[in-house]
Write a protein that holds these residues in place. Structure first.
Motif, PDB file in Angstrom:
ATOM      1  N   ARG A 215      42.052  43.358  49.014  1.00 43.53           N
ATOM      2  CA  ARG A 215      41.304  42.725  50.087  1.00 43.53           C
ATOM      3  C   ARG A 215      39.820  43.018  49.949  1.00 43.53           C
ATOM      4  O   ARG A 215      39.397  44.156  49.808  1.00 43.53           O
ATOM      5  CB  ARG A 215      41.816  43.218  51.442  1.00 43.53           C
ATOM      6  CG  ARG A 215      41.180  42.498  52.627  1.00 43.53           C
ATOM      7  CD  ARG A 215      41.815  42.983  53.929  1.00 43.53           C
ATOM      8  NE  ARG A 215      41.215  42.335  55.065  1.00 43.53           N
ATOM      9  CZ  ARG A 215      41.578  41.162  55.540  1.00 43.53           C
ATOM     10  NH1 ARG A 215      42.556  40.500  54.949  1.00 43.53           N
ATOM     11  NH2 ARG A 215      40.993  40.626  56.588  1.00 43.53           N
ATOM     12  N   GLY A 216      39.017  41.965  50.005  1.00 43.90           N
ATOM     13  CA  GLY A 216      37.568  42.125  49.964  1.00 43.90           C
ATOM     14  C   GLY A 216      36.995  42.279  48.572  1.00 43.90           C
ATOM     15  O   GLY A 216      35.782  42.433  48.423  1.00 43.90           O
ATOM     16  N   ARG A 217      37.835  42.257  47.542  1.00 41.31           N
ATOM     17  CA  ARG A 217      37.323  42.447  46.184  1.00 41.31           C
ATOM     18  C   ARG A 217      37.206  41.114  45.472  1.00 41.31           C
ATOM     19  O   ARG A 217      38.096  40.275  45.546  1.00 41.31           O
ATOM     20  CB  ARG A 217      38.258  43.367  45.395  1.00 41.31           C
ATOM     21  CG  ARG A 217      37.795  43.572  43.959  1.00 41.31           C
ATOM     22  CD  ARG A 217      38.742  44.470  43.199  1.00 41.31           C
ATOM     23  NE  ARG A 217      38.324  44.587  41.809  1.00 41.31           N
ATOM     24  CZ  ARG A 217      38.981  45.262  40.884  1.00 41.31           C
ATOM     25  NH1 ARG A 217      40.079  45.895  41.201  1.00 41.31           N
ATOM     26  NH2 ARG A 217      38.549  45.305  39.633  1.00 41.31           N
ATOM     27  N   PHE A 218      36.079  40.913  44.784  1.00 44.76           N
ATOM     28  CA  PHE A 218      35.885  39.691  44.001  1.00 44.76           C
ATOM     29  C   PHE A 218      36.647  39.817  42.684  1.00 44.76           C
ATOM     30  O   PHE A 218      36.491  40.792  41.955  1.00 44.76           O
ATOM     31  CB  PHE A 218      34.394  39.466  43.722  1.00 44.76           C
ATOM     32  CG  PHE A 218      34.119  38.241  42.902  1.00 44.76           C
ATOM     33  CD1 PHE A 218      34.188  36.987  43.468  1.00 44.76           C
ATOM     34  CD2 PHE A 218      33.800  38.348  41.552  1.00 44.76           C
ATOM     35  CE1 PHE A 218      33.942  35.852  42.719  1.00 44.76           C
ATOM     36  CE2 PHE A 218      33.551  37.218  40.801  1.00 44.76           C
ATOM     37  CZ  PHE A 218      33.615  35.968  41.387  1.00 44.76           C
ATOM     38  N   LEU A 219      37.489  38.835  42.393  1.00 45.43           N
ATOM     39  CA  LEU A 219      38.341  38.887  41.216  1.00 45.43           C
ATOM     40  C   LEU A 219      37.836  37.934  40.144  1.00 45.43           C
ATOM     41  O   LEU A 219      37.407  36.813  40.446  1.00 45.43           O
ATOM     42  CB  LEU A 219      39.777  38.526  41.591  1.00 45.43           C
ATOM     43  CG  LEU A 219      40.443  39.430  42.636  1.00 45.43           C
ATOM     44  CD1 LEU A 219      41.845  38.950  42.935  1.00 45.43           C
ATOM     45  CD2 LEU A 219      40.472  40.873  42.160  1.00 45.43           C
ATOM     46  N   ASN A 220      37.900  38.378  38.912  1.00 42.25           N
ATOM     47  CA  ASN A 220      37.459  37.567  37.782  1.00 42.25           C
ATOM     48  C   ASN A 220      38.649  36.894  37.106  1.00 42.25           C
ATOM     49  O   ASN A 220      39.768  37.403  37.136  1.00 42.25           O
ATOM     50  CB  ASN A 220      36.724  38.443  36.757  1.00 42.25           C
ATOM     51  CG  ASN A 220      35.432  39.005  37.319  1.00 42.25           C
ATOM     52  OD1 ASN A 220      34.622  38.280  37.870  1.00 42.25           O
ATOM     53  ND2 ASN A 220      35.257  40.311  37.189  1.00 42.25           N
ATOM     54  N   PHE A 221      38.355  35.757  36.461  1.00 45.20           N
ATOM     55  CA  PHE A 221      39.353  35.055  35.671  1.00 45.20           C
ATOM     56  C   PHE A 221      39.052  35.221  34.191  1.00 45.20           C
ATOM     57  O   PHE A 221      37.902  35.476  33.790  1.00 45.20           O
ATOM     58  CB  PHE A 221      39.369  33.560  36.010  1.00 45.20           C
ATOM     59  CG  PHE A 221      39.852  33.249  37.398  1.00 45.20           C
ATOM     60  CD1 PHE A 221      41.202  33.300  37.698  1.00 45.20           C
ATOM     61  CD2 PHE A 221      38.966  32.904  38.399  1.00 45.20           C
ATOM     62  CE1 PHE A 221      41.657  33.015  38.969  1.00 45.20           C
ATOM     63  CE2 PHE A 221      39.405  32.622  39.670  1.00 45.20           C
ATOM     64  CZ  PHE A 221      40.753  32.677  39.960  1.00 45.20           C
ATOM     65  N   GLU A 222      40.091  35.039  33.376  1.00 44.74           N
ATOM     66  CA  GLU A 222      39.891  34.996  31.932  1.00 44.74           C
ATOM     67  C   GLU A 222      39.055  33.765  31.578  1.00 44.74           C
ATOM     68  O   GLU A 222      39.130  32.735  32.257  1.00 44.74           O
ATOM     69  CB  GLU A 222      41.239  34.898  31.213  1.00 44.74           C
ATOM     70  CG  GLU A 222      42.115  36.136  31.339  1.00 44.74           C
ATOM     71  CD  GLU A 222      41.610  37.291  30.505  1.00 44.74           C
ATOM     72  OE1 GLU A 222      40.683  37.088  29.692  1.00 44.74           O
ATOM     73  OE2 GLU A 222      42.137  38.410  30.653  1.00 44.74           O
TER      74      GLU A 222
ATOM     75  N   TRP B 177      44.150  35.581  35.951  1.00 40.57           N
ATOM     76  CA  TRP B 177      43.335  36.725  36.330  1.00 40.57           C
ATOM     77  C   TRP B 177      42.984  37.551  35.095  1.00 40.57           C
ATOM     78  O   TRP B 177      43.803  37.710  34.196  1.00 40.57           O
ATOM     79  CB  TRP B 177      44.074  37.624  37.325  1.00 40.57           C
ATOM     80  CG  TRP B 177      44.365  37.018  38.667  1.00 40.57           C
ATOM     81  CD1 TRP B 177      45.595  36.851  39.233  1.00 40.57           C
ATOM     82  CD2 TRP B 177      43.426  36.505  39.620  1.00 40.57           C
ATOM     83  NE1 TRP B 177      45.480  36.269  40.462  1.00 40.57           N
ATOM     84  CE2 TRP B 177      44.153  36.045  40.736  1.00 40.57           C
ATOM     85  CE3 TRP B 177      42.042  36.384  39.637  1.00 40.57           C
ATOM     86  CZ2 TRP B 177      43.548  35.476  41.848  1.00 40.57           C
ATOM     87  CZ3 TRP B 177      41.439  35.818  40.754  1.00 40.57           C
ATOM     88  CH2 TRP B 177      42.173  35.376  41.836  1.00 40.57           C
ATOM     89  N   ALA B 178      41.785  38.078  35.075  1.00 41.78           N
ATOM     90  CA  ALA B 178      41.399  38.985  34.002  1.00 41.78           C
ATOM     91  C   ALA B 178      42.232  40.263  34.104  1.00 41.78           C
ATOM     92  O   ALA B 178      42.727  40.628  35.182  1.00 41.78           O
ATOM     93  CB  ALA B 178      39.903  39.313  34.083  1.00 41.78           C
ATOM     94  N   ASP B 179      42.394  40.934  32.976  1.00 35.94           N
ATOM     95  CA  ASP B 179      43.251  42.124  32.940  1.00 35.94           C
ATOM     96  C   ASP B 179      42.793  43.201  33.917  1.00 35.94           C
ATOM     97  O   ASP B 179      43.606  43.951  34.451  1.00 35.94           O
ATOM     98  CB  ASP B 179      43.278  42.709  31.520  1.00 35.94           C
ATOM     99  CG  ASP B 179      44.015  41.784  30.554  1.00 35.94           C
ATOM    100  OD1 ASP B 179      44.808  40.954  31.034  1.00 35.94           O
ATOM    101  OD2 ASP B 179      43.785  41.904  29.342  1.00 35.94           O
ATOM    102  N   ASP B 180      41.466  43.286  34.150  1.00 30.79           N
ATOM    103  CA  ASP B 180      40.955  44.352  35.015  1.00 30.79           C
ATOM    104  C   ASP B 180      40.839  43.925  36.468  1.00 30.79           C
ATOM    105  O   ASP B 180      40.295  44.643  37.297  1.00 30.79           O
ATOM    106  CB  ASP B 180      39.586  44.825  34.518  1.00 30.79           C
ATOM    107  CG  ASP B 180      38.565  43.683  34.487  1.00 30.79           C
ATOM    108  OD1 ASP B 180      38.972  42.522  34.680  1.00 30.79           O
ATOM    109  OD2 ASP B 180      37.377  43.970  34.266  1.00 30.79           O
TER     110      ASP B 180
END
Length: 649
Positions: free
Chosen positions: A227-234, A219-222
Motif C-alpha cells: 500500500r502506498g508504494r509505487f511499483l515498476n514494470f519490466e 511487475w519488475a522483480d524488485d
C-alpha cells in the motif's frame, strides 16, 4: 446627499452559525487542496462536443465510444499510475500532419484519485512537467489530449444530447467518455477545444491497442505490492495491428501501433551468447579484427553461403551476436546485403534471452545435441521421447511401435511421480465453476506434484498450449466450457504430436469436470491408415485424425470454435496460402505459435498481406518448452511453442 437605502434582512442566530461553519469549511478545504492537491487531472471539460468536430461522421463517434468502453472494461487504473508513461507510435510519421506522431506519450490517471481517464502528450518532456506528486501540474502553453470517463450528471448538456441522439455505448455504470484538448494559459487558467478528426483517429488507434497490451505488463522483480508504494514494470515493447473503422479509412484498413514502456526503451548490450564463437564488430569502413571466443562442439552453418563449419571455427556479428558466419568475407557481404537493416532488431531479441529462459527446472535447458540431452535424462529412443530427436525419423508420424499401453512406457520409463498420472486432478478446485486455469509451468508442476527435475514439460508444451488457448485466450471457447458445452478445435499440421496422444490426455484432465473438447487434427503427415479414426483418449477429450490439406478437408468437418497451429512456420507462405484464406473467410478465432521472435515478425507480415490483422498480440507462451533450441546459422532465442498470437479473436 441622500443616503442610500439599506435593506436589512433578519438572520437568526442558528442561520448565522451555519453560515459561519460553511465559510470555515470552505477555508479548510481550500487550504487542504493547496497542500495536498485534489488528485491527478484538470477537471471537467467546457464547451466541447464531438458532433462539432469537422468531418467526424456519427458512425465514427459510435466507434470511438465502443473502443473507449472496451478499454474501460480492462480496468487499467488498477495497476497504472500517472508516473507510468507509455510511448506510442501509430503508423508512420508521414501518415500524420507535420510528418510526426501527434501525441507520442500517454499516461493513465484515476488509479489514486482525481479524474478517471488518460492523457496523451506531444512529448515525454511535457508529460513529466505536468505530472506532479499528487496532482496534474498546469504548465503554460502545453496541450494535452484527454479522455475522461465522466459520470453522466457531470457531462455538458450538448454531450448528453449527443449520447441520447446517437444511442452511444456507456463505458461503465453511468459513465461516458469525454474527449477534448486542454491547454494551460500563462495565468494558470484552462482553455478547451474540440480535437480534430485526425486527433480522434489517433486516440482511437491508441485505445484499441492499449486495451490489448497493458494486461501483458509484468511487475519488475524488485516490485512488491504494498500500500502506498509505487511499483515498476519490466521494460515492454509490443506492436499490434488495429483495424480502422470503415468510415475513416485512409490508404489501408490496418495500422501498426507500437506501445512501449518506458517511453524510450533502451536495450543494454550483454554478452548473451555463450563463449562459443569468434565475434566481429559489424563492418563500417573496414572490417575490424576478430575476437576469439571458442568452445562450440556442434556443426554450425554460415548465414551467407550455407557452408557447414564447426563451432570453434565460426564467427558471429559482434553487435547483435545473433548471426553465424564461416569467415569475415561472408560476414562483410551479409552486412551489406541484408544484416545491416536488422542488426538492431536482432540485438533487441538477443537481449530477451535471459527473460525468456525458464529457470525453475533443475535439468539443463540449452540443447546443442538432442540425442545427448535425452541420454542425460535416460529417455533416449524411449516412448514418446523418440520424436525429440531424429533417430526414428524413418518411422511415419503416428506409427511409432508401442510395446505396452502403460503410462510409464509412454513416458520413456520415467519413475512414478515423474510424469502426470492418467487421471483427473485429485481434489483440485473441486466445486469450481471454471476449468483449471494455469499461469505457467510452476503452477502446473505444483498441482501435479511433479519434481522440477522431471523433463515432461518438453512434451507437454503442445497439449498445455492448446489448453491455455482454449481456456484463457479464446474467450468464446472458455465460456462454452463453463456452460458445460463442447468445444471443437481444428488442430492444423500435426507431426510428432501424432505419437503423443498419452500427453494430450492431460487436456481432458485439466477441464475440471466442465464441458468437453473434440479436437480434429488435420494435416498431410497423418498416416492414411489412421485418417478418419477417433480416439477417446480421456473422458472429456476426443481426437479425430484427418489426412489432407486443411482447405480441402474443412468443408467435410464440423465448424470449429477455435483453430490452432503450433510451431506453424507461417513464413513458408506457399504451403499456408490457401489455409490462411479459409481462416479469413471463416472468421473463427485462430491462434498460432512460432519458435522465435523473428519467425513471429515474418508471420505477421504474411497475415497482414492476406488481409488479416493481429488481434491477439505476439506474447511469450507461458507453456513454451523450457528447452532452448540451437538453429544452425542463428543464435536467436528459440523455443518450441515459444510465442503465441492470434487473429479473429
Amino acid at each position: 446627499m441622500k443616503r442610500p437605502s439599506v435593506l436589512w434582512i433578519p438572520v437568526c442566530r442558528e442561520h448565522l452559525s451555519i453560515y459561519t461553519m460553511e465559510v470555515h469549511l470552505k477555508d479548510l478545504f481550500a487550504r487542504f487542496q493547496e497542500q495536498f492537491g485534489s488528485g491527478p487531472g484538470l477537471g471537467p471539460s467546457c464547451g466541447t462536443c464531438l458532433l462539432k468536430v469537422e468531418g467526424a461522421p456519427p458512425a465514427f463517434i459510435k466507434s470511438l465510444f465502443r473502443a473507449a468502453a472496451a478499454l474501460f472494461r480492462t480496468e487499467p487504473w488498477k495497476r497504472l499510475r500517472p508516473r507510468h508513461l507509455f510511448g506510442i507510435r501509430i503508423g508512420k510519421d508521414t501518415d500524420w500532419s507535420n510528418k510526426k506522431q501527434l501525441f507520442p506519450c500517454a499516461q493513465f490517471i484515476g488509479g489514486d484519485g482525481g479524474d478517471l481517464g488518460f492523457h496523451l502528450f506531444k512529448s515525454e518532456q511535457d508529460a513529466m512537467r505536468m505530472t506532479g506528486v499528487r496532482e496534474t501540474n498546469r504548465v503554460p502553453n502545453v496541450e494535452v489530449l484527454r479522455v475522461l470517463f465522466d459520470q453522466e450528471p457531470l457531462l455538458s448538456p450538448s454531450n448528453k444530447r449527443m449520447i441520447r441522439s446517437l444511442a452511444l455505448e456507456s463505458s461503465g455504470p453511468d459513465r461516458f467518455p469525454a474527449i477534448d484538448v486542454a491547454r494551460c494559459t500563462s495565468t494558470g487558467g484552462l482553455r478547451f477545444r474540440n480535437p480534430t478528426l485526425e486527433e480522434l483517429r489517433y486516440v482511437y488507434a491508441f485505445m484499441k491497442a492499449i486495451a490489448l497490451v497493458h494486461p501483458l505488463l509484468q511487475w519488475a522483480d524488485d516490485s512488491i505490492p504494498r500500500r502506498g508504494r509505487f511499483l515498476n514494470f519490466e521494460p515492454f515493447i509490443e506492436t499490434v495491428d488495429v483495424q480502422w473503422p470503415p468510415e475513416v479509412i485512409k490508404g489501408g484498413d490496418l495500422v501498426a501501433v507500437t506501445i512501449s514502456h518506458p517511453t524510450s526503451q533502451v536495450y543494454e548490450e550483454k554478452k548473451l551468447v555463450s563463449a562459443s564463437a569468434k565475434c566481429l564488430e559489424p563492418p563500417k569502413e573496414e572490417l575490424p579484427p576478430a575476437e576469439v571466443m571458442t568452445n562450440w562442439t556442434t556443426l554450425r552453418q554460415c548465414a551467407m553461403c550455407d557452408k557447414e563449419i564447426y563451432g570453434d571455427q565460426s564467427l558471429c556479428c559482434g553487435r547483435c551476436r545473433a548471426v553465424v558466419y564461416c569467415g569475415p568475407v561472408c560476414q562483410k557481404q551479409h552486412w551489406k546485403d541484408a544484416h545491416k537493416g536488422v542488426c538492431g532488431l536482432y540485438r533487441a531479441m538477443m537481449e530477451r534471452e535471459e527473460e525468456l529462459s525458464i529457470k525453475i527446472f533443475i535439468f539443463p535447458c540449452f540443447v546443442e545435441n538432442p540425442c545427448k540431452w535425452l541420454e542425460t535424462k535416460g529417455v533416449h529412443q524411449k516412448g514418446m521421447w523418440r520424436r525429440k530427436c531424429n533417430c526414428y525419423a524413418h518411422c511415419p508420424y503416428g506409427l511409432l511401435p508401442v510395446k505396452t499401453s502403460g503410462s510409464s512406457e509412454a513416458w520413456g520409463g520415467l519413475s512414478d511421480g515423474e510424469y502426470p498420472p492418467d487421471s483427473a486432478l485429485a481434489g483440485y478446485l473441486n466445486g469450481s465453476s471454471n476449468p483449471t486455469l494455469l499461469s505457467g509451468w510452476s503452477e502446473y508442476y505444483n498441482i501435479r506434484s511433479l519434481p522440477l527435475s522431471s523433463p515432461v514439460s518438453a512434451i507437454l508444451s503442445h497439449p498445455l498450449t492448446v489448453h491455455h488457448i482454449v481456456t484463457a485466450l479464446a474467450i468464446s471457447s472458455k465460456n462454452r466450457l463453463i456452460k458445460g458445452k463442447e468445444v471443437i478445435v481444428h488442430y492444423l499440421g500435426p507431426a510428432g504430436e501424432l505419437d503423443w496422444m498419452p500427453a494430450f490426455a492431460e487436456i481432458g484432465h485439466l477441464l475440471n469436470g466442465l464441458g468437453n473438447i473434440q479436437m480434429v487434427m488435420i494435416g498431410p503427415e497423418v498416416p492414411s491408415n489412421l485418417s478418419g479414426t477417433f480416439s477417446g483418449i480421456s473422458g472429456r477429450l476426443r481426437v479425430n485424425l484427418v489426412r489432407g490439406m486443411y482447405q480441402e478437408q474443412a468443408p467435410y468437418l464440423s465448424s470449429p470454435h477455435v483453430v490452432v497451429a503450433l510451431n506453424c512456420g507461417l513464413e513458408n507462405y506457399g504451403s499456408w496460402e490457401s489455409a490462411i484464406d479459409l481462416i479469413k473467410s471463416m472468421n473463427v478465432p485462430t491462434f498460432f505459435t512460432e519458435t522465435s521472435e523473428i519467425s513471429c515478425a515474418n508471420a505477421k507480415q504474411v497475415l497482414r498481406g492476406a488481409g488479416l490483422h493481429i488481434s491477439h498480440p505476439v506474447t511469450p507462451n507461458p507453456f513454451r518448452s523450457p528447452l532452448q533450441n540451437q538453429a544452425p546459422s542463428s543464435n536467436l532465442p528459440s523455443f518450441s511453442n515459444g510465442f503465441v498470437f492470434g487473429v479473429n479473436t
